[in-house]
Design a protein around this motif. Structure first.
Motif, PDB file in Angstrom:
ATOM      1  N   LEU A 224       0.694  -1.182   0.133  1.00 47.21           N
ATOM      2  CA  LEU A 224       0.324  -0.083  -0.198  1.00 47.21           C
ATOM      3  C   LEU A 224       0.601   1.589   0.012  1.00 47.21           C
ATOM      4  N   PRO A 225       1.427   1.543   0.739  1.00 45.00           N
ATOM      5  CA  PRO A 225       2.369   3.021   0.734  1.00 45.00           C
ATOM      6  C   PRO A 225       3.166   2.746   0.024  1.00 45.00           C
ATOM      7  N   LYS A 226       3.390   1.869  -0.878  1.00 43.15           N
ATOM      8  CA  LYS A 226       4.913   1.962  -2.001  1.00 43.15           C
ATOM      9  C   LYS A 226       4.171   1.701  -3.437  1.00 43.15           C
ATOM     10  N   GLU A 227       2.766   1.612  -3.471  1.00 44.43           N
ATOM     11  CA  GLU A 227       2.522   1.400  -5.176  1.00 44.43           C
ATOM     12  C   GLU A 227       0.822   2.907  -5.065  1.00 44.43           C
ATOM     13  N   GLU A 228       0.720   2.645  -6.541  1.00 42.64           N
ATOM     14  CA  GLU A 228      -0.241   3.791  -6.354  1.00 42.64           C
ATOM     15  C   GLU A 228      -1.444   3.810  -8.074  1.00 42.64           C
ATOM     16  N   THR A 229      -2.888   4.056  -7.541  1.00 43.52           N
ATOM     17  CA  THR A 229      -3.412   3.995  -8.637  1.00 43.52           C
ATOM     18  C   THR A 229      -2.682   4.412  -9.911  1.00 43.52           C
ATOM     19  N   LYS A 230      -3.025   4.161 -11.554  1.00 41.28           N
ATOM     20  CA  LYS A 230      -1.934   4.686 -11.944  1.00 41.28           C
ATOM     21  C   LYS A 230      -2.615   5.888 -13.412  1.00 41.28           C
ATOM     22  N   ASN A 231      -3.215   6.904 -14.186  1.00 43.93           N
ATOM     23  CA  ASN A 231      -3.932   6.328 -14.960  1.00 43.93           C
ATOM     24  C   ASN A 231      -3.070   6.664 -16.612  1.00 43.93           C
ATOM     25  N   TYR A 232      -2.413   5.974 -16.213  1.00 44.52           N
ATOM     26  CA  TYR A 232      -1.544   5.734 -17.660  1.00 44.52           C
ATOM     27  C   TYR A 232      -2.034   4.168 -17.621  1.00 44.52           C
ATOM     28  N   ARG A 233      -2.012   2.855 -17.041  1.00 42.67           N
ATOM     29  CA  ARG A 233      -2.801   2.111 -17.064  1.00 42.67           C
ATOM     30  C   ARG A 233      -4.309   2.363 -17.147  1.00 42.67           C
ATOM     31  N   TRP A 234      -4.560   3.014 -16.786  1.00 39.36           N
ATOM     32  CA  TRP A 234      -6.297   3.388 -17.671  1.00 39.36           C
ATOM     33  C   TRP A 234      -6.211   3.864 -18.561  1.00 39.36           C
ATOM     34  N   GLU A 235      -5.573   4.341 -18.931  1.00 35.28           N
ATOM     35  CA  GLU A 235      -5.298   5.428 -20.777  1.00 35.28           C
ATOM     36  C   GLU A 235      -5.605   3.805 -21.429  1.00 35.28           C
ATOM     37  N   TRP A 236      -3.904   3.039 -21.410  1.00 32.87           N
ATOM     38  CA  TRP A 236      -3.971   1.775 -22.270  1.00 32.87           C
ATOM     39  C   TRP A 236      -4.970   1.084 -21.958  1.00 32.87           C
ATOM     40  N   PHE A 237      -5.698   0.617 -21.074  1.00 35.98           N
ATOM     41  CA  PHE A 237      -6.994  -0.439 -20.985  1.00 35.98           C
ATOM     42  C   PHE A 237      -7.811  -0.134 -22.043  1.00 35.98           C
ATOM     43  N   GLY A 238      -7.847   1.336 -21.576  1.00 40.85           N
ATOM     44  CA  GLY A 238      -9.245   1.652 -22.694  1.00 40.85           C
ATOM     45  C   GLY A 238      -8.877   1.672 -23.950  1.00 40.85           C
ATOM     46  N   LYS A 239      -7.305   2.219 -24.522  1.00 46.03           N
ATOM     47  CA  LYS A 239      -6.289   1.628 -25.746  1.00 46.03           C
ATOM     48  C   LYS A 239      -6.833   0.155 -26.498  1.00 46.03           C
ATOM     49  N   THR A 240      -6.712  -0.717 -24.877  1.00 45.88           N
ATOM     50  CA  THR A 240      -6.609  -2.347 -25.171  1.00 45.88           C
ATOM     51  C   THR A 240      -8.070  -2.581 -26.146  1.00 45.88           C
ATOM     52  N   ILE A 241      -8.878  -2.174 -25.136  1.00 45.88           N
ATOM     53  CA  ILE A 241     -11.060  -2.251 -25.471  1.00 45.88           C
ATOM     54  C   ILE A 241     -11.167  -2.070 -26.470  1.00 45.88           C
ATOM     55  N   GLU A 242     -10.424  -0.344 -27.311  1.00 45.43           N
ATOM     56  CA  GLU A 242     -10.672  -0.200 -28.351  1.00 45.43           C
ATOM     57  C   GLU A 242     -10.094  -0.962 -29.627  1.00 45.43           C
ATOM     58  N   TYR A 243      -8.747  -1.128 -28.995  1.00 38.03           N
ATOM     59  CA  TYR A 243      -8.241  -2.382 -30.530  1.00 38.03           C
ATOM     60  C   TYR A 243      -9.202  -3.789 -30.270  1.00 38.03           C
ATOM     61  N   LEU A 244      -9.605  -4.246 -29.179  1.00 42.39           N
ATOM     62  CA  LEU A 244     -10.733  -5.404 -29.304  1.00 42.39           C
ATOM     63  C   LEU A 244     -11.620  -5.114 -29.682  1.00 42.39           C
ATOM     64  N   MET A 245     -11.816  -4.333 -29.652  1.00 48.00           N
ATOM     65  CA  MET A 245     -13.527  -4.237 -29.809  1.00 48.00           C
ATOM     66  C   MET A 245     -13.423  -4.048 -31.856  1.00 48.00           C
ATOM     67  N   ASP A 246     -13.136  -4.009 -32.370  1.00 47.32           N
ATOM     68  CA  ASP A 246     -12.643  -4.249 -33.634  1.00 47.32           C
ATOM     69  C   ASP A 246     -11.973  -5.345 -34.423  1.00 47.32           C
ATOM     70  N   LYS A 247     -11.705  -6.286 -33.197  1.00 44.82           N
ATOM     71  CA  LYS A 247     -11.830  -8.273 -33.400  1.00 44.82           C
ATOM     72  C   LYS A 247     -12.845  -8.418 -32.968  1.00 44.82           C
ATOM     73  N   GLY A 248     -13.877  -8.414 -32.164  1.00 49.35           N
ATOM     74  CA  GLY A 248     -14.834  -8.583 -31.950  1.00 49.35           C
ATOM     75  C   GLY A 248     -15.253  -8.253 -30.577  1.00 49.35           C
ATOM     76  N   GLN A 249     -15.686  -9.374 -29.266  1.00 49.62           N
ATOM     77  CA  GLN A 249     -16.567  -8.738 -28.286  1.00 49.62           C
ATOM     78  C   GLN A 249     -16.131  -9.265 -27.224  1.00 49.62           C
ATOM     79  N   VAL A 250     -15.783  -7.485 -26.393  1.00 50.52           N
ATOM     80  CA  VAL A 250     -15.065  -7.474 -25.207  1.00 50.52           C
ATOM     81  C   VAL A 250     -15.651  -6.931 -24.224  1.00 50.52           C
ATOM     82  N   ILE A 251     -15.538  -8.378 -22.632  1.00 50.64           N
ATOM     83  CA  ILE A 251     -15.951  -8.371 -21.641  1.00 50.64           C
ATOM     84  C   ILE A 251     -15.198  -8.274 -20.744  1.00 50.64           C
ATOM     85  N   LEU A 252     -16.048  -7.408 -20.311  1.00 54.07           N
ATOM     86  CA  LEU A 252     -14.900  -6.859 -18.259  1.00 54.07           C
ATOM     87  C   LEU A 252     -15.496  -7.924 -17.158  1.00 54.07           C
TER      88      LEU A 252
END
Length: 327
Positions: A224-252
């Motif tokens: 807990l004291p060493k890590e934190e949530t990063k906008n970078y990861r959320w941003e690339w999560f969104g990019k991953t979703i966008e890329y895969l949506m063109d290939k089929g069905q994305v389910i979280l």
């Protein structure tokens, strides 16, 4: 006479150097041959629990961290989904496979024959979006590159020499020994790592499960004291979703875990659910949250499903997914 002696001396040195270079080249050739032999020999047997994830192309994927690696069985999903999907479905989740640029590039290289009917199960938990405090985008990317998805360029070959050379964590002399998976783990060809309650090494009794859960909670507390949530990861999560949506069905999917683990995550990541709801609405994709009420699903350490529960969960997941697949 002195000139002749000097020329003879230089000629002797030249001959000696040539012999030395020839011997060095012969030694290096033998060394390279031995290295190639050991790499090939290792590829013919058990390498490690992640190797099958890198030995074939995929048309559908399970993506995420270790909960998805051990908790989602591709064969069970395909047998129960009652929908036509692009196959094979490969479990491409593992510990340290966090959402980011490195993971997305690996996914792109992993995918083949995507005909619009792919199914992409993206497992997410608060830990999927963390990195050490103080790390910016470049630091996070360099950290991710140290995982297997960043160290190899080949994701679809069998044998996969690139994976063995760059990612095998033991000495190559192990190729001369009889190798096997840990006695409580079955490493499947489709990438699923099945954890048995009772295996050849030991039996996971209730006392051991409770002890491992306590260790997990203590480990999370130390992080807990060493890590934190990063906008970078959320941003690339969104990019991953966008890329895969063109290939089929994305389910979280949010995987089930013991109440103590889920409570810990919710308490220390109070915005996670809101963020997941937001990204679900933005991309108009389904989100199956099994953290709220997951009766009957059992873990071996509070966090990861063991074999029987993984099959039970994968069966239910397939049926729930089928409702959302658009054709």
């Amino acid at each position: 006479r002195h000139q002749q002696a000097r020329e003879f001396y230089l000629f002797s040195i030249l001959i000696t150097m040539r012999f030395f270079i020839l011997k060095l080249l012969l030694f290096l050739a033998l060394l390279a041959s031995a290295y190639a032999f050991l790499v090939n020999r290792l590829s013919e047997g058990y390498v490690d629990m992640y190797y099958p994830k890198y030995t074939q192309g995929a048309s559908s994927l399970v993506i995420g961290l270790s909960r998805a690696d051990q908790g989602i069985a591709p064969k069970t999903v395909t047998e129960n989904i009652n929908q036509e999907i692009d196959l094979p479905l490969i479990n491409f989740a593992a510990n340290q496979y966090y959402y980011g640029e490195v993971y997305l590039e690996a996914i792109k290289k992993k995918l083949i024959r995507a005909n619009g009917k792919g199914v992409f199960i993206l497992s997410a938990s608060p830990g999927s979006f963390t990195a050490p405090i103080g790390f910016g985008a470049e630091g996070i990317k360099k950290m991710d590159e140290k995982a297997a998805i960043g160290k190899t360029e080949d994701f679809n070959s069998n044998p996969n020499y690139s994976y063995i050379i760059n990612c095998y964590g033991e000495g190559l002399y192990h190729a001369l020994l009889a190798q096997r998976a840990p006695g409580n783990v079955i490493t499947h060809d489709n990438g699923w790592n099945e954890v048995l309650v009772s295996g050849s090494d030991f039996t996971l009794n209730d006392a051991l499960k409770m002890d491992w859960k306590r260790q997990n909670l203590a480990y999370f507390q130390r992080r807990l004291p060493k890590e934190e949530t990063k906008n970078y990861r959320w941003e690339w999560f969104g990019k991953t979703i966008e890329y895969l949506m063109d290939k089929g069905q994305v389910i979280l999917v949010r995987m089930p875990a013991d109440k103590e683990i889920i409570d810990f995550e919710n308490e220390n990541s109070p915005n996670f659910r809101k963020s997941m709801d937001s990204i679900t609405k933005v991309h108009q994709i389904p989100y199956l949250d099994y953290s709220k009420n997951a009766p009957g699903y059992k873990t071996y350490d509070g966090s990861h499903l063991h074999s029987e529960s993984a099959i039970q969960f994968s069966t239910q997941l397939a049926k729930d997914m089928a409702v959302h697949i658009k054709r």
